[in-house]
Enzyme design. Structure first.
Site, PDB file in Angstrom:
ATOM      1  N   ASP A   8       0.882  -1.149   0.000  1.00  0.00           N
ATOM      2  CA  ASP A   8       0.000   0.000   0.000  1.00  0.00           C
ATOM      3  C   ASP A   8       0.937   1.221   0.000  1.00  0.00           C
ATOM      4  O   ASP A   8       2.102   1.110   0.396  1.00  0.00           O
ATOM      5  CB  ASP A   8      -0.852  -0.052   1.276  1.00  0.00           C
ATOM      6  CG  ASP A   8      -1.676   1.175   1.462  1.00  0.00           C
ATOM      7  OD1 ASP A   8      -2.441   1.520   0.555  1.00  0.00           O
ATOM      8  OD2 ASP A   8      -1.549   1.820   2.531  1.00  0.00           O
ATOM      9  N   ASP A  10       0.055   5.094   0.763  1.00  0.00           N
ATOM     10  CA  ASP A  10      -0.139   6.060   1.854  1.00  0.00           C
ATOM     11  C   ASP A  10      -0.199   5.341   3.196  1.00  0.00           C
ATOM     12  O   ASP A  10      -1.069   4.496   3.403  1.00  0.00           O
ATOM     13  CB  ASP A  10      -1.458   6.819   1.661  1.00  0.00           C
ATOM     14  CG  ASP A  10      -1.424   7.685   0.411  1.00  0.00           C
ATOM     15  OD1 ASP A  10      -0.317   8.036  -0.022  1.00  0.00           O
ATOM     16  OD2 ASP A  10      -2.506   8.002  -0.112  1.00  0.00           O
TER      17      ASP A  10
HETATM   18  P1  B16 Z   1      -6.657   9.974  -3.946  1.00  0.00           P
HETATM   19  P2  B16 Z   1      -3.627   4.075  -0.037  1.00  0.00           P
HETATM   20  C1  B16 Z   1      -5.483   5.997  -0.129  1.00  0.00           C
HETATM   21  O1  B16 Z   1      -4.196   5.531  -0.423  1.00  0.00           O
HETATM   22  C2  B16 Z   1      -5.489   6.886   1.102  1.00  0.00           C
HETATM   23  O2  B16 Z   1      -5.129   6.141   2.256  1.00  0.00           O
HETATM   24  C3  B16 Z   1      -6.873   7.442   1.301  1.00  0.00           C
HETATM   25  O3  B16 Z   1      -6.910   8.288   2.426  1.00  0.00           O
HETATM   26  C4  B16 Z   1      -7.292   8.221   0.037  1.00  0.00           C
HETATM   27  O4  B16 Z   1      -8.612   8.711   0.176  1.00  0.00           O
HETATM   28  C5  B16 Z   1      -7.210   7.277  -1.172  1.00  0.00           C
HETATM   29  O5  B16 Z   1      -5.897   6.763  -1.268  1.00  0.00           O
HETATM   30  C6  B16 Z   1      -7.562   7.968  -2.469  1.00  0.00           C
HETATM   31  O6  B16 Z   1      -6.594   8.930  -2.723  1.00  0.00           O
HETATM   32  O7  B16 Z   1      -7.644  11.035  -3.588  1.00  0.00           O
HETATM   33  O8  B16 Z   1      -5.239  10.458  -4.031  1.00  0.00           O
HETATM   34  O9  B16 Z   1      -7.069   9.197  -5.181  1.00  0.00           O
HETATM   35  O10 B16 Z   1      -3.518   4.064   1.452  1.00  0.00           O
HETATM   36  O11 B16 Z   1      -4.582   3.040  -0.591  1.00  0.00           O
HETATM   37  O12 B16 Z   1      -2.278   4.082  -0.727  1.00  0.00           O
HETATM   38 MG    MG Z   2      -2.820   3.206   3.319  1.00  0.00          MG
END
Ligand code: B16
Ligand code: MG
Length: 215
Positions: A8, A10
């Site tokens: 993953d 973030d």
């Molecule tokens: P975006 P991950 C996720 O990333 C985040 O944890 C989440 O908080 C966010 O809403 C989602 O990506 C979508 O992100 O707006 O940049 O498309 O943890 O799955 O890497």
């Molecule tokens: Mg994450």
């Protein structure tokens, strides 16, 4: 022994939750919706539009149209992307970088499995463009975690069986997705202690031992 590790982004490779928080907070303040860190915690691993729905739970006014919601999500993303420009290679910790390099040298395939549509941009900011063997992210999926789609696609891109993959996740929904995909899972950060995870990483570098890498 695992043949591939799917990370993953973030909350695992780097930390963008502060930027997500600031961007949603700015939007929430503008339209007059209550928003705090505990609501932000519920957005981990959740897609942008689903995150907006969680934020709008606090909205007491007349409901927004689908078009308005898309506009709000775009507005948040513009603020978020502007904030992401602050990120540099220094936002990739030495421990994460070294671990990734050691896994890679040992012949293990590495992929990203992220819900984010900004994964490519974030990887660029932290100097990891082109590092991974595959990228499965928010741009290619139709269903977000806990659905296993994002990880199954990563395994497909890597030409690896799901059972040979280990997922590293900071969101419980991501651990659920790994289990649904038939993959092993290692929890870190916010997901630590989740009973469904096969491993709990107090430190990122524990992956080296889990993957049986000998130095
Ligand atoms: P975006 P991950 C996720 O990333 C985040 O944890 C989440 O908080 C966010 O809403 C989602 O990506 C979508 O992100 O707006 O940049 O498309 O943890 O799955 O890497
Ligand atoms: Mg994450």
């Amino acid at each position: 022994k695992y043949k591939a590790v799917i990370f993953d982004l973030d909350g695992v490779i780097c930390h963008t939750d502060r930027y997500h928080y600031l961007a949603w907070k700015q939007l929430a303040d503008k339209i007059g919706i209550y928003f705090d860190e505990s609501i932000n915690n519920r957005l981990r691993g959740v897609s942008r539009m689903e995150s907006l729905e969680i934020i709008l739970e606090q909205w007491k006014g007349t409901s927004f149209t689908e078009e308005e919601k898309i506009g709000l999500a775009e507005e948040k993303n513009a603020i978020y992307k502007e904030l992401l420009k602050q990120m540099t290679e220094k936002d990739l910790s030495i421990e994460v970088k070294d671990t990734l390099e050691r896994l890679r040298k040992s012949g293990i395939l590495l992929s990203i499995g992220s819900s984010s549509k900004n994964a490519g941009f974030i990887l660029e900011r932290i100097g990891l463009t082109g590092f991974f063997d595959a990228i499965s992210d928010g741009n290619n999926i139709t269903k977000s975690k806990p659905d296993p789609e994002v990880f199954l696609l990563a395994a497909q891109y890597l030409k690896t069986e799901p059972g040979d993959c280990l997922v590293v996740e900071d969101a419980r929904a991501g651990i659920d997705a790994a289990a649904a995909a038939g993959m092993g899972s290692a929890a870190i950060g916010d997901a630590l202690g989740y009973s469904l995870a096969d491993y709990n990483l107090k430190e990122f570098k524990e992956l080296i031992e889990i993957c049986g890498v000998v130095s």
